[in-house]
Scaffold this active site. Structure first.
Site, mmCIF file in Angstrom:
data_model
loop_
_atom_site.group_PDB
_atom_site.id
_atom_site.type_symbol
_atom_site.label_atom_id
_atom_site.label_comp_id
_atom_site.label_asym_id
_atom_site.label_seq_id
_atom_site.Cartn_x
_atom_site.Cartn_y
_atom_site.Cartn_z
ATOM 1 N N SER A 144 -58.317 -4.143 25.283
ATOM 2 C CA SER A 144 -57.324 -4.370 26.327
ATOM 3 C C SER A 144 -56.701 -5.742 26.158
ATOM 4 C CB SER A 144 -57.977 -4.275 27.713
ATOM 5 O OG SER A 144 -57.107 -4.749 28.725
ATOM 6 N N TYR A 157 -64.051 -7.494 33.594
ATOM 7 C CA TYR A 157 -63.378 -6.635 32.614
ATOM 8 C C TYR A 157 -62.883 -7.455 31.423
ATOM 9 C CZ TYR A 157 -60.337 -2.945 30.810
ATOM 10 O OH TYR A 157 -59.737 -1.992 30.005
#
Length: 247
Positions: A144, A157
């Site tokens: 990501s 995250y």
């Protein structure tokens, strides 16, 4: 006409929905025997129905990725049945919610790291010997832009994806003299449940469908793929060395 993945065995995690679901389906349509991992039995059964209706084959593995003993057993089972593994796609991951670092509950932090990082290391640990038995082992993990942007409130995250990228970079270095290639893919904003959790006010119809990302993933795990140690940034369609990516 011979299909690209005819006779090949592929493991896909998070295969009950989203990018994992459509990647598993696409691999099976191209001839692979897909070993589909996910917690959601209903989603796996739906995937199996879709694959079989199109003449493909799948083995369903309902499993929580934090059951590390089960991941060890997975490697043993694949060895017993096929003696090799051709493709590993580590797609499964969780967001863990958005919160200031000081407000993140320890159990949430631990769960994000367990699924996004440790489970992928355990998969590599379990499946590496099988990938080395393939004539063209292909490993791909979903990262990501959060790994590099490090925006406020995305702490668990972002940290987990940065750790995942370091894990994959290390594995690529360790397998440089083998027939294994390793890739990272940043799918960007995609029409998935995780994206909806992070951005509840966003219109999902404005985002790419997971099947669009899946089509790109297949190119990088195909036997004739030569890209190795690269990151594919899906939003920009750029193939880069392991460097900063877009969000």
């Amino acid at each position: 006409m011979t299909k690209r993945f005819e006779g090949r065995v592929a493991v896909v995690t998070g295969a009950s929905r989203g990018i994992g679901y459509f990647t598993a389906k696409a691999l099976a349509a191209e001839g692979a025997h897909v070993i589909a991992l996910a917690r959601t039995v209903g989603g796996l059964e739906e995937l199996d129905d879709e694959i079989r209706s199109e003449g493909g084959q799948a083995t369903l593995v309902p499993v929580d990725l934090t059951d590390y003993d089960a991941l060890d057993r997975l490697g043993a089972a694949i060895h017993e049945r096929w003696g090799k593994l051709d493709v590993l796609i580590g797609n499964a991951g969780i967001l863990g919610g958005l919160s200031p670092l000081g407000h993140v509950a320890p159990r949430i932090w631990d769960k994000v790291m367990a699924i996004n990082v440790t489970a992928n290391w355990r998969l590599i640990r379990s499946l590496d010997p099988l990938l080395r038995q393939s004539d063209a082992g292909r490993v791909l993990f979903l990262s990501s832009g959060a790994a590099h942007k490090c925006k406020a409130f995305w702490g668990p995250y972002s940290v987990s994806k940065a750790a995942l990228e370091a894990l994959v970079r290390t594995y690529v270095a360790e397998t440089a003299q083998t027939r294994i290639t390793g890739m990272l893919v940043n799918p960007g904003a995609t029409r998935t449940a995780m994206r909806a959790e992070a951005m509840p006010g966003e219109d999902p119809q404005t985002l790419p469908h997971p099947s669009e990302v899946a089509a790109s993933l297949l190119d990088f795990v195909a036997p004739d793929n030569t890209a190795n140690g690269k990151l594919f940034d899906f939003p920009s369609k750029e193939l880069r060395d392991f460097v900063q990516v877009s969000s």
